[in-house]
Write an enzyme that holds these catalytic residues in place. Structure first.
Site, short mmCIF file in Angstrom:
data_model
loop_
_atom_site.label_atom_id
_atom_site.label_comp_id
_atom_site.label_asym_id
_atom_site.label_seq_id
_atom_site.Cartn_x
_atom_site.Cartn_y
_atom_site.Cartn_z
N HIS A 57 0.92 -1.26 -0.17
CA HIS A 57 -0.08 0.18 -0.02
C HIS A 57 1.00 1.17 -0.10
CE1 HIS A 57 -3.75 2.30 0.55
NE2 HIS A 57 -3.08 2.77 1.69
N ASP A 116 0.53 5.29 0.01
CA ASP A 116 -0.26 6.52 0.09
C ASP A 116 0.24 7.52 -1.00
OD1 ASP A 116 -2.32 5.65 1.65
OD2 ASP A 116 -0.86 5.78 3.38
N ASP A 128 -8.09 1.07 2.25
CA ASP A 128 -7.58 2.11 3.26
C ASP A 128 -8.62 3.19 3.35
OD1 ASP A 128 -6.12 3.04 5.62
OD2 ASP A 128 -4.68 3.91 4.19
N HIS A 155 -7.00 9.32 -0.70
CA HIS A 155 -7.51 9.05 0.48
C HIS A 155 -6.70 9.68 1.81
CE1 HIS A 155 -5.38 4.96 0.29
NE2 HIS A 155 -5.12 5.47 1.58
ZN ZN Z 1 -3.69 4.64 2.80
#
Ligand code: ZN
Length: 1090
Positions: free
Chosen positions: A316, A318, A428, A633
């Site tokens: 993951h 971001d 997420d 997000h």
């Molecule tokens: Zn995230």
């Protein structure tokens, strides 16, 4: 000799044999590395910029050494490392070991080859598995070191604002001989030890460390053990240790283990104990005998009924969070090149990778790496998933934005990899709109993976595998990996948790297991793979197979007959502050959604009027991609650091600037004849309407002497008209000051009374005399709340903030009349808010307008305060209605059950409404998302002031508008939906030089239930338009779409603009006949006839 039955000593004996702290002089761990040798030379240079390799390699490098520190934060150090492998190491496995607290990338022969990140357990770059004489013994590596950690540079705690002065230390840089046999035996023993461990599961809550302790010990622990996991206390409803913190596996809290009652646990323990007996660490030839003992137990297989875990590599990343977008570009490269390196040695490894934007970054900055990724995509190992441009926020983007996330994403994946994604991937994000199932299906996706609802603070979500049904009835097969994480490490207890925690036992016997360091990147490691190889089919543990999302969903589809269905939104009972935090980002999002809508509508109409006009397809794509990126997000929710906020605001500025120019060009082309100065022409004003209904509104335009003058204008749907003079308002606005200082305003539709503090003491519908404000209550009441969450500052507003309500009562300037009436009446006042903030408001009532508008300015200088405005209304209903993407839904106004009160703070788009039979009151807004309706009070959340991870969040000037609209009948009949659009999409005015022209409309829709939202050129098809309509009332209806444009053919298409089978729509006299069921979204391709 038989083992003495002392469980604890046997366990700890094995532990000490593996320890990297104790007895390393005589235990197995101490033998992992053999000889060592420093680099022949080590030099560096430092830069503030993130520069390409080519530029770095030609810089002047200065000598440095291990132990030095580099910085400050966000700088980059490039190291040149000359290595010379001793000839005596022939036949040995040789690693280059690099340890620092920054994020490193190894470059070799001008190509990135591996990420080196201590926090991601990657400190070794394998130079050779077995040194041959023919191999070069001397080589030069470059290490690009970012002076930030995997999670940025928070000062004192992970989510604290970054420490600008942090330095990273180079603690190791050397060549080592790596003993692979020792490593393999260590992995064997570690797994047996994990199988042998035990602990009570559910009664540990009281002894869990609090968040503070965890934060304090985090650095220490992760340095000692290198493992840092997001395992949570498993006690249902636990507030202290729910999702609010990151607990350590090493603490042994809440662990899912076999336990002392399990015979497998003892078998593992005694086998491990025996392995220690047979292993002489001074004689590595004794290791195979120990490994044989382990192999014997690992190969004892399960029965047929055992659960199967589908392990998929994942990382993951971001797109921006505790680090800026630019660092993410490098995080992608570091993480993905490492994955490719692993794939070369582990051909079974699969890796699910989302976010087209990240692929695009790597494509443009690391073409060599990207070409290799494409190869592994073709092999089916590197698997693009998600289908969206970024993993966006699941609540706040508009319906059209959500469509564009998929359109830009899926088209990118199709172009680059020859196929679209078949699963939506959003592990997420802070809640999921009930419109998503329909949008997914319209974009070729019927499967959805997430896990975030495991963070619910109040209620435990009842399913892990289920059908999710949206507001229109569309369903998608949804899976939450039951281990409640997207960053697993392949440990025994994670496997056991996955099985035990699964809420659909007996319905499905397969689940996903996403392994790899995440959030800040990192991804899978060799060790994770090696652990799972041993667990592939071992009695007592679930079967573990490396798999793909497609394989998992395919078996779930086969097993789906027993699955439950969840209807409506997937509301996350946490992070409700993210609807409000970073108000400028929210405003930028709403405004830029409007700008791109208008540019597309006007450019499409311009093409129809003038075939020479070039539809700005590539510019629009660029601007959409900026907007979509900011919907990531941690950006749109406002949970990012200040550097990210600055970038995001700059992207909005760019969209506003370029959007204004594109709009001007479109209007110039669309209305050329009306705008060109003519002899004897009369100056006038052209007014354009980009919405799909006729509007009669008061507009403001530049007058002859440069001042603004008002006019009342009627503009047809998606068209334009000239201001007709003289105009006679149906009924002028009357504004009167009363003796007590209060002011009344009325416009023939509504009548209002405001007291000197700007409170709305009366709001009446004139037709019926129906009053909206309960006796003795104040509407437009500002209230300030203490806003101190438990941990996640920018994210969370807690239930208890409601207990700290303080009405704003300090008047700075009492109410006064600013416009005396006629076409517009307005009044103004200002208040002191909190200790040092001020708020001033202009309250505006226009002729013919059914709502009262509150144009608000705030100078906000608070910390940990929450400002709301409240409207108590004389309406009784157990449900309020909130606008979402392409529709609306209802949420309770009471707190009966925990599922009800957990939604004490919710999100909405342009409006919310509280109605009883025959009457209701709606609250409209132009850039807010947080709201609530408790009993009969509607509240709009205006501003928060968290200090982590951005200590300056929301401090400064804010301007926003909301409006209140009482109405007869239902909100559908009263046109609340259209009025909220009107507030958000102001009419455009352009000075014209022509006195006469008849009003012109490009499109209109016969039913008020149907909104024509989008008009754009079809992707890659200049000969076609796409129009998108949706049913907004929640009704079954047939509507006619009329157009004055030269259209020769029409067909229904999906959201990716692919024509539907039998989608032909005949062009009839009345237009196109379109049938809608509640909240159905329809897209139609229109082909030009010229
Ligand atoms: Zn995230």
């Amino acid at each position: 000799m038989a083992a003495i039955k002392h469980r604890r000593t046997a366990l700890e004996r094995v532990e000490k044999f593996l320890s990297d702290t104790y007895f390393t002089d005589c235990n197995l761990r101490g033998r992992l590395f053999g000889d060592r040798c420093p680099p022949a030379s080590l030099s560096y240079f430092q830069t503030r910029r993130r520069i390409p390799y080519e530029e770095a390699a030609v810089q002047e490098f200065r000598p440095t050494q291990v132990g030095e520190s580099f910085g400050p934060t966000w700088e980059t150090c490039w190291f040149k490392v000359e290595l010379s492998i001793p000839p005596a190491w022939a036949g040995q496995e040789v690693h280059f070991v690099w340890e620092s607290d920054g994020e490193g990338m190894v470059w070799r022969d001008a190509q990135p080859v591996q990420g080196l990140t201590k926090e991601g357990e990657k400190t070794s770059y394998i130079l050779t598995r077995s040194l041959k004489e023919s191999e070069p013994h001397s080589l030069t590596l470059y290490v690009e070191l970012a002076c930030n950690g995997l999670f940025g540079a928070g000062k004192g705690s992970m989510i604290a604002p970054p420490d600008p002065d942090r330095r990273v230390t180079l603690s190791k840089a050397e060549l080592v001989v790596f003993n692979r046999d020792v490593y393999e035996l260590l992995v064997d023993l570690e797994i047996l030890l994990d199988m042998a461990q035990s602990s009570g599961l559910d009664d540990l809550c009281g002894s869990l460390p609090t968040q503070d302790i965890l934060e304090q010990e985090k650095t220490e622990l992760s340095e000692a053990t290198g493992v840092f996991s997001s395992t949570f206390c498993s006690k249902a409803g636990c507030v202290n240790h729910g999702p609010l913190e990151w607990a350590y596996v090493e603490f042994g809290f809440g662990r899912h283990l076999l336990g002392e009652e399990n015979q497998r646990s003892f078998q593992a323990l005694y086998t491990a104990n025996q392995m220690v007996n047979v292993c002489d660490v001074t004689d590595l030839s004794t290791l195979p005998a120990a490994r044989d003992l382990a192999a014997a137990i690992f190969s004892q297989r399960n029965g047929e009924s055992q659960h199967t875990i589908h392990a998929v590599g994942h990382c993951h990343i971001d797109s921006a969070w505790l680090w800026p977008y630019e660092e993410t570009v490098r995080k992608c490269a570091r993480s993905w090149v490492t994955v490719l390196h692993l794939m070369e040695h582990n051909p079974e490894l699969t890796f699910a990778c989302s976010q087209a934007q990240q692929f695009e970054w790597v494509r443009s900055r690391y073409p060599g790496l990207y070409a290799r990724i494409q190869d592994f995509v073709a092999k089916g190992q590197f698997i693009p998933v998600g289908g969206t441009w970024v993993e966006m926020d699941g609540n706040l983007p508009s319906g059209e934005s959500m469509v564009r996330q998929f359109l830009q994403g899926q088209r990118f994946f199709q172009e680059q990899f020859g196929r679209i994604c078949s699963e939506f991937w959003l592990p997420d994000t802070f809640g999921y709109s009930a419109q998503l199932p329909q949008l997914m299906r319209g974009c070729g996706i019927q499967r959805f993976l997430t896990q975030k609802l495991s963070w619910n603070l109040v209620n435990s979500f009842p399913h892990h595998t289920f059908f999710w049904e949206g507001i229109d009835g569309s369903q998608v097969l949804t899976h939450f990996p039951p281990g409640d994480s997207y960053g697993m490490h392949g440990r025994v207890e994670e496997m056991l948790k996955t099985v035990k925690n699964n809420k659909d036992k007996g319905r499905v016997n397969h689940s996903a297991f996403l392994f790899g360091f995440g959030d800040g990147g990192g991804g899978p490691t060799q060790k994770m793979l090696d652990r799972m190889k041993r667990m592939s089919d071992t009695d007592g543990l679930p079967r573990v197979q490396i798999s793909t999302p497609d394989q998992l969903f395919s078996v779930l589809e086969k097993e789906s007959s027993q699955l439950c269905t969840w209807v409506g939104e997937l509301f996350l009972e946490l992070h409700n502050g993210t609807y409000t935090t970073q108000a400028q980002i929210k405003k930028g999002n709403r405004e830029c959604e409007r700008i791109l809508h208008d540019v597309e509508v006007l450019s499409s109409l311009a093409v129809a009027q003038d075939r020479a006009f070039q539809y700005p397809a590539s510019q629009l794509q660029r601007l959409w991609r900026l907007l979509l990126l900011n919907q990531f997000h941690d950006v749109l929710p406002g949970s990012c650091i200040q550097l990210v906020v600055e970038d995001a605001l700059q992207y909005y500025t760019e969209i506003r600037r370029a959007g204004a120019q594109l709009q001007e060009e479109a209007v110039q082309s669309l209305c050329r004849d009306l705008l060109q100065p003519e002899v004897r022409s009369t100056p006038s004003t052209l007014v354009l309407n980009t919405l799909s209904w006729e509007r009669t509104e008061v507009i403001s335009r530049p007058g002859p002497d440069g001042t603004e003058t008002l006019a009342l204008v009627t503009v047809p749907s998606m068209g334009y008209a000239l201001v007709q003079e003289p105009f006679v308002p149906p009924q002028p606005v009357a504004v009167r000051k009363q003796e007590d200082g209060s002011i009344t305003m009325e416009n023939g539709v509504i009548a209002v009374c405001l007291d000197t503090m700007g409170h709305l003491t009366s709001l009446q519908l004139l037709d019926s005399g129906r009053e909206s404000v309960p006796d003795g209550c104040y509407a437009n009441q500002f209230a300030l709340f203490d806003d101190v969450p438990l941990y996640w500052d920018a994210w969370d507003v807690m239930d208890y903030h409601l207990e700290t309500r303080k009405p704003v009562t300090t008047l700075l300037k009492p109410l006064e009349i600013t416009l005396a009436g006629g076409l517009r009446g307005s009044v103004r006042f200002s208040l002191q808010v909190g200790k040092s903030s001020t708020l001033s408001q202009e309250i505006i009532l226009d002729a013919a307008c059914p709502f009262l508008r509150f144009l608000t300015q705030v100078e906000w200088k608070e910390a940990h305060k929450f400002l709301k405005v409240e409207f108590p209304v004389q309406v009784r209903s157990t449900n309020a209605t909130y606008e979402i993407q392409f529709g609306h839904l209802q949420r309770p106004t009471h707190w009966n059950t925990s599922w009800d009160w957990a939604r004490f703070e919710v999100w909405a788009h342009k409006w919310l409404d509280l109605s009883e039979h025959g009457f209701g009151v709606a609250l409209l807004n132009d850039c807010k998302y947080g709201a609530s309706a408790h009993r009969n009070v509607l509240s709009l959340s205006l501003l928060r002031a968290p200090t982590s991870p951005d200590s300056t969040a929301d401090i400064g000037h804010h301007q926003f508008t909301y409006a209140v609209m009482p109405h007869q009948g239902s909100f559908q009949e009263a046109g609340v939906i259209q009025q909220a659009y009107n507030l958000n999409f102001p009419l455009h005015t352009v000075p014209a030089s022509c006195g006469q022209c008849s009003p012109w409309s490009a499109f209109s829709v016969s039913s008020p239930a149907v909104v024509l939202e989008t008009v754009k050129q079809a992707e890659d098809r200049p000969e076609a338009l796409v129009v998108r309509l949706y049913e907004a009332h929640g009704s079954t209806v047939t509507a006619w779409l009329q157009t004055s444009l030269p259209v020769k053919e029409a067909m229904l298409c999906d959201l990716l603009e692919r024509p539907l089978a039998q989608g032909q729509v005949p062009l009839e006299q009345r237009g196109l006949r379109l049938s809608f069921t509640p909240f159905l979204v329809l897209s139609v391709l229109l082909l030009w006839s010229h």
